[in-house]
Structures are given as C-alpha cells and as structure tokens.
Scaffold this motif. Structure first.
Motif, PDB file in Angstrom:
ATOM      1  N   PHE A 129      -9.978   3.265 -14.461  1.00 23.79           N
ATOM      2  CA  PHE A 129      -9.429   3.722 -13.181  1.00 23.79           C
ATOM      3  C   PHE A 129      -9.324   5.241 -13.237  1.00 23.79           C
ATOM      4  N   ASP A 130     -10.104   5.942 -12.408  1.00 21.75           N
ATOM      5  CA  ASP A 130     -10.051   7.405 -12.388  1.00 21.75           C
ATOM      6  C   ASP A 130      -9.139   7.834 -11.241  1.00 21.75           C
ATOM      7  N   GLU A 131      -7.908   8.185 -11.579  1.00 21.99           N
ATOM      8  CA  GLU A 131      -6.913   8.636 -10.587  1.00 21.99           C
ATOM      9  C   GLU A 131      -6.764   7.625  -9.447  1.00 21.99           C
ATOM     10  N   ALA A 132      -6.746   6.334  -9.790  1.00 22.73           N
ATOM     11  CA  ALA A 132      -6.688   5.311  -8.740  1.00 22.73           C
ATOM     12  C   ALA A 132      -5.367   5.343  -7.976  1.00 22.73           C
ATOM     13  N   GLN A 133      -4.331   5.915  -8.570  1.00 24.87           N
ATOM     14  CA  GLN A 133      -3.009   5.963  -7.908  1.00 24.87           C
ATOM     15  C   GLN A 133      -2.888   7.138  -6.937  1.00 24.87           C
ATOM     16  N   ARG A 134      -3.849   8.069  -7.005  1.00 26.66           N
ATOM     17  CA  ARG A 134      -3.707   9.312  -6.227  1.00 26.66           C
ATOM     18  C   ARG A 134      -3.664   9.029  -4.727  1.00 26.66           C
ATOM     19  N   GLY A 135      -2.681   9.633  -4.052  1.00 32.25           N
ATOM     20  CA  GLY A 135      -2.596   9.524  -2.597  1.00 32.25           C
ATOM     21  C   GLY A 135      -2.060   8.197  -2.087  1.00 32.25           C
ATOM     22  N   LEU A 136      -1.638   7.298  -2.976  1.00 29.79           N
ATOM     23  CA  LEU A 136      -1.107   6.013  -2.494  1.00 29.79           C
ATOM     24  C   LEU A 136       0.376   6.166  -2.161  1.00 29.79           C
ATOM     25  N   ASP A 137       0.819   5.493  -1.092  1.00 31.80           N
ATOM     26  CA  ASP A 137       2.253   5.515  -0.786  1.00 31.80           C
ATOM     27  C   ASP A 137       2.973   4.575  -1.769  1.00 31.80           C
ATOM     28  N   ALA A 138       4.321   4.565  -1.672  1.00 33.81           N
ATOM     29  CA  ALA A 138       5.120   3.839  -2.675  1.00 33.81           C
ATOM     30  C   ALA A 138       4.743   2.353  -2.729  1.00 33.81           C
ATOM     31  N   THR A 139       4.515   1.752  -1.553  1.00 35.68           N
ATOM     32  CA  THR A 139       4.208   0.314  -1.518  1.00 35.68           C
ATOM     33  C   THR A 139       2.880   0.037  -2.213  1.00 35.68           C
ATOM     34  N   ARG A 140       1.906   0.894  -1.941  1.00 40.58           N
ATOM     35  CA  ARG A 140       0.583   0.648  -2.533  1.00 40.58           C
ATOM     36  C   ARG A 140       0.559   1.007  -4.018  1.00 40.58           C
ATOM     37  N   ARG A 141       1.397   1.959  -4.424  1.00 45.05           N
ATOM     38  CA  ARG A 141       1.509   2.241  -5.870  1.00 45.05           C
ATOM     39  C   ARG A 141       2.043   1.008  -6.587  1.00 45.05           C
ATOM     40  N   LEU A 142       3.024   0.356  -5.946  1.00 43.64           N
ATOM     41  CA  LEU A 142       3.577  -0.865  -6.553  1.00 43.64           C
ATOM     42  C   LEU A 142       2.513  -1.957  -6.623  1.00 43.64           C
ATOM     43  N   LEU A 143       1.713  -2.044  -5.546  1.00 46.64           N
ATOM     44  CA  LEU A 143       0.644  -3.053  -5.518  1.00 46.64           C
ATOM     45  C   LEU A 143      -0.343  -2.792  -6.665  1.00 46.64           C
ATOM     46  N   LEU A 144      -0.739  -1.527  -6.820  1.00 41.34           N
ATOM     47  CA  LEU A 144      -1.685  -1.187  -7.894  1.00 41.34           C
ATOM     48  C   LEU A 144      -1.048  -1.446  -9.264  1.00 41.34           C
ATOM     49  N   GLY A 145       0.219  -1.055  -9.415  1.00 39.54           N
ATOM     50  CA  GLY A 145       0.918  -1.293 -10.681  1.00 39.54           C
ATOM     51  C   GLY A 145       0.970  -2.787 -11.007  1.00 39.54           C
ATOM     52  N   GLY A 146       1.192  -3.602  -9.977  1.00 40.23           N
ATOM     53  CA  GLY A 146       1.241  -5.057 -10.176  1.00 40.23           C
ATOM     54  C   GLY A 146      -0.110  -5.595 -10.629  1.00 40.23           C
ATOM     55  N   ILE A 147      -1.177  -5.072 -10.028  1.00 37.15           N
ATOM     56  CA  ILE A 147      -2.528  -5.511 -10.407  1.00 37.15           C
ATOM     57  C   ILE A 147      -2.800  -5.136 -11.867  1.00 37.15           C
ATOM     58  N   ILE A 148      -2.406  -3.932 -12.258  1.00 32.99           N
ATOM     59  CA  ILE A 148      -2.604  -3.502 -13.648  1.00 32.99           C
ATOM     60  C   ILE A 148      -1.856  -4.452 -14.594  1.00 32.99           C
ATOM     61  N   ALA A 149      -0.611  -4.778 -14.232  1.00 42.06           N
ATOM     62  CA  ALA A 149       0.191  -5.659 -15.095  1.00 42.06           C
ATOM     63  C   ALA A 149      -0.454  -7.046 -15.197  1.00 42.06           C
ATOM     64  N   ASP A 172      -0.588  11.753 -13.008  1.00 40.39           N
ATOM     65  CA  ASP A 172       0.748  11.442 -12.512  1.00 40.39           C
ATOM     66  C   ASP A 172       1.553  10.783 -13.631  1.00 40.39           C
ATOM     67  N   MET A 173       2.458  11.581 -14.230  1.00 39.34           N
ATOM     68  CA  MET A 173       3.153  11.088 -15.422  1.00 39.34           C
ATOM     69  C   MET A 173       4.175   9.994 -15.107  1.00 39.34           C
ATOM     70  N   GLU A 174       4.669   9.944 -13.849  1.00 40.29           N
ATOM     71  CA  GLU A 174       5.559   8.828 -13.487  1.00 40.29           C
ATOM     72  C   GLU A 174       4.766   7.522 -13.563  1.00 40.29           C
ATOM     73  N   PHE A 175       3.526   7.572 -13.088  1.00 40.08           N
ATOM     74  CA  PHE A 175       2.685   6.368 -13.100  1.00 40.08           C
ATOM     75  C   PHE A 175       2.335   5.994 -14.546  1.00 40.08           C
ATOM     76  N   VAL A 176       2.039   7.009 -15.365  1.00 43.18           N
ATOM     77  CA  VAL A 176       1.729   6.750 -16.785  1.00 43.18           C
ATOM     78  C   VAL A 176       2.930   6.085 -17.453  1.00 43.18           C
ATOM     79  N   ALA A 177       4.132   6.658 -17.226  1.00 42.07           N
ATOM     80  CA  ALA A 177       5.334   6.110 -17.864  1.00 42.07           C
ATOM     81  C   ALA A 177       5.566   4.664 -17.426  1.00 42.07           C
ATOM     82  N   ALA A 178       5.299   4.395 -16.156  1.00 41.90           N
ATOM     83  CA  ALA A 178       5.585   3.055 -15.637  1.00 41.90           C
ATOM     84  C   ALA A 178       4.557   2.017 -16.075  1.00 41.90           C
ATOM     85  N   HIS A 179       3.310   2.422 -16.315  1.00 45.00           N
ATOM     86  CA  HIS A 179       2.264   1.408 -16.458  1.00 45.00           C
ATOM     87  C   HIS A 179       1.448   1.442 -17.750  1.00 45.00           C
TER      88      HIS A 179
END
Ligand SMILES: Nc1ncnc2c1ncn2[C@@H]1O[C@H](COP(=O)(O)OP(=O)(O)OP(=O)(O)O)[C@@H](O)[C@H]1O
Length: 272
Positions: free
Chosen positions: A162-182, A197-204
């Motif tokens: 995933f190359d910067e797949a979280q970039r530009g996503l709103d909070a709901t879609r970030r959660l959706l992407l995070g869920g898919i990763i999990a 995005d280090m918040e995304f790195v820390a979370a996932h």
C-alpha cells in the motif's frame, strides 16, 4: 513460518552510478504489517517497485515465496503480490467498478462461482455496492482508492503493498482501511505500507523499516521505534501525538488512546 519476502543486499539507482537504495536486507513473514517510513525522496516508493517487480535491483536479490524474483516474470510476481499505488488512476483500466474488481480473480483460474464470491466479498468490505456500474474515474479520489484496494483484496495475494493508501481519507474511511488491514493480517496475509502518517503507522503496523541516506537505518517493532526518539529523528519522522502525550505523562509507549487510558487506569484509580 517461512518469510513471504526476503531482500538480501539490494542496491538500486535510476542512474546505476547514483544508488537510491543500497545494501537493503530484511524479510517479511505472513501476517506481518510493516510500515516503510522516511523523508520525501528517501526511496520508499522505489523500494515498493523493487518488491513488485516493476524495478529490478542492480545488485542483491529479492526473494518472493522462497523464489528469486529475478527469475520470475512480472505476472508470476503478481500472483503473490498486489499493489495499491499512490495514484489509483494509474492502475485502474476498466470502465466499471464491477469489471475492475472482477478482473484479477478472472485471471486466477477460479470457478465462476468463486470469482463471484471474491467480487461480492471485496465489494462488501470496501463499501462500493452502490457504485458497481460507475466508471471508476468518475468517483472521488477516496473511493477510487477503495476500488484499487478491492481489486487487490479480491485476488488474495500473500503480500499487499500500500503506497500512501491512507492519504486524503476522512476519519470514517481511515477506519475502514484500518479494518481491512487488520482482517488481511488475521487471514495470514502480509502488508507493507509506505506511509508518511505516523498516527496511521502507530495504529496499524507491527514493525517499522526506516530509510535514510539510501540505507535501512531502522528495523524495529512499532513500540521500539516510537520509544526511541533517536530512531525517529534518524529517519526524519515525527512521533505521533499519542506517543508524545504518553511520554509527557511518564508512561511507556502507547500507540492508541485506549492503550494510554488503560496504562493510566491504576494511577487514576489510586488517585495519583
Ligand atoms: N522514475 C524515476 N527516475 C529517476 N529518478 C527517480 C524516479 N523516481 C524517483 N526518483 C528519485 O529517486 C529518489 C527516491 O524517490 P522515491 O519516490 O522512491 O522516494 P519516496 O521516499 O517514495 O518519496 P516521497 O515520500 O516523496 O514519495 C528521489 O531522489 C527521486 O527523485
């Protein structure tokens, strides 16, 4: 468990006399989520292109599922590795979302029933049910990103990039992407995320690879990485706010608000 990906002494330069990456060695095991971090131009996207066979190393080897990628065709590599590129419009080529997602499974020799199942599942997980007959390029950038994600997960590759797949996503879609990763991790698939995005790195992420000066300067668990200010400085990234807050409160590294609250609970209960 045998690694799905192994790099050994990889060197690459667009101009071979000026290597962008040198002496890169690491492996990735099934079920691992690995973030690749580093400043702009550090070579993160170049590294991904070496993993999916779009680029070949000048020296060293890339091993995929125990085989030397140098001896594999791009199509053989694609059987193991799926990529969500930074600009999904560069990978989308079908006229409807349905056909775009169905394309990969149709190349895999699956029965029509299995292909339909893969499509339905990928659509349900990415929330694209309403736009199946839409041209992917008529969607907004975030939904286009999920078309690319759906096309990749429908193929069930061993490793996803995933190359910067979280970039530009709103909070709901970030959660959706995070869920898919999990979910992919839980299914035993490995994921390599290039991420600013280090918040995304820390979370996932489970693990962090940090590039600096063309070399692998950091290979650490996400907890070790964020606990070590010298490591984050070495690869020019900021610590996430939650890590700074935990440190200011004298706590060990916390990677999420619930983790920090849990760590603070004894102090709060004790009134300290
Ligand atoms: N196609 C190319 N031809 C020549 N040089 C390139 C090419 N793509 C990237 N580079 C150079 O290679 C180096 C690494 O670029 P790369 O895009 O891999 O870095 P990155 O860490 O992904 O950067 P960013 O965070 O800005 O996306 C940079 O100096 C860049 O200018």
């Amino acid at each position: 468990m045998s690694p799905i990906l192994t790099l050994d002494g990889v060197r690459f330069g667009y101009d071979p006399d000026k290597p962008v990456l040198r002496d890169i060695s690491f492996s990735v095991s099934p079920g691992e989520v690995v973030a690749v971090v580093g400043r702009n131009g550090a070579g993160k996207s170049t590294l991904l292109r070496l993993l999916n066979g779009l680029l070949r190393p000048d020296a060293g080897t890339v091993g995929i599922a125990g085989r030397d990628a140098g001896k594999l065709k791009v199509s053989e590599i694609a059987a193991h590795i799926g990529t969500v590129f930074q600009a999904p419009e560069q990978q989308i080529f079908n006229a409807t979302v349905r056909n775009e997602i169905a394309f990969g499974p149709a190349q895999q020799g699956l029965t029509p029933e299995e292909q339909a199942l893969r499509l339905d599942e990928a659509v349900a997980r990415t929330g694209l049910g309403e736009v199946l007959e839409t041209h992917p390029l008529d969607l907004d950038a975030a939904m286009r990103r999920f078309v690319a994600v759906a096309s990749v997960i429908a193929c069930r590759p061993d490793l996803m990039l995933f190359d910067e797949a979280q970039r530009g996503l709103d909070a709901t879609r970030r959660l959706l992407l995070g869920g898919i990763i999990a979910e992919e991790k839980a299914a035993g698939r490995a994921i390599v995320l290039v991420c600013h995005d280090m918040e995304f790195v820390a979370a996932h992420a489970d693990r962090v690879l940090g590039l600096a000066e063309g070399r692998l300067a950091v290979d650490a668990t996400v907890q070790e990485f964020f606990a070590d200010a010298a490591a984050t400085r070495a690869v020019s990234v900021e610590q996430p706010g939650i890590v700074e807050l935990a440190q200011a409160l004298g706590q060990p590294v916390a990677l999420s608000a619930p983790e920090l609250v849990a760590a603070l609970e004894p102090r709060l209960k004790g009134g300290a």
